[in-house]
Design a protein around this motif. Sequence first.
Motif, short mmCIF file in Angstrom:
data_model
loop_
_atom_site.label_atom_id
_atom_site.label_comp_id
_atom_site.label_asym_id
_atom_site.label_seq_id
_atom_site.Cartn_x
_atom_site.Cartn_y
_atom_site.Cartn_z
N ILE A 34 0.86 -1.18 0.00
CA ILE A 34 0.00 0.00 0.00
C ILE A 34 0.89 1.23 0.00
CG2 ILE A 34 -1.65 1.32 1.41
CD1 ILE A 34 -2.76 -1.37 2.37
N PHE A 39 -2.43 5.09 2.06
CA PHE A 39 -2.46 4.98 3.51
C PHE A 39 -3.03 6.26 4.14
CE2 PHE A 39 0.06 5.94 7.41
CZ PHE A 39 -0.55 5.04 8.26
N TRP A 53 -1.17 5.12 14.49
CA TRP A 53 -0.81 4.27 13.36
C TRP A 53 0.65 3.81 13.48
CZ3 TRP A 53 -3.44 1.51 10.05
CH2 TRP A 53 -4.75 1.87 9.75
N SER A 79 1.12 -3.69 5.12
CA SER A 79 -0.03 -3.45 4.25
C SER A 79 -1.22 -4.30 4.69
CB SER A 79 0.32 -3.79 2.79
OG SER A 79 1.32 -2.91 2.31
N ILE A 82 -2.76 -2.65 7.71
CA ILE A 82 -3.51 -1.45 7.29
C ILE A 82 -4.85 -1.86 6.72
CG2 ILE A 82 -3.54 0.47 5.64
CD1 ILE A 82 -0.40 0.50 5.98
#
Length: 144
Positions: A34, A39, A53, A79, A82
């Motif tokens: 990603i 993001f 995060w 990724s 996320i």
Amino acid sequence: MAKPKPYKETNPVLNIVNEDAGVYEVMDVLRRGITFNDFLQIVHESLLTMQEWARILHLDARTLQRYRVSNLTFAPLQSEKILEIKILNKLGAQTFGDTERFDTWLNAKNIYLGGVRPKDLLDNAFGIALIKDELQRIQYGVLA
């Protein structure tokens, strides 16, 4: 650890969750990674801060800044995390009716989750699975 590489085109990750893509499409996105730009859009949807995060992804703030400057792609494992949280946010918004109520729930200590805030469990797969289970219980009317 492999050095992150710049990624030129926009990743379709933002539509993956919304369109209920097949598992192979999701795996393809995760393998490519990603981008930081994608993001950032997820960050704005999630109501999590950049510091939260960083903790969730096990990165420090300087590393995230480097990703931002060069629009680097995240590694497949990051990724995946996320994307898991993006999916969790969608489930939470569906469960509570909107993202703000879900955010309130994420920030409140939950006796069924060991007395911790659900948000504090987002840094590993087991915690995310516990949160998903609780959201499904809420959807089915079981106290959570």
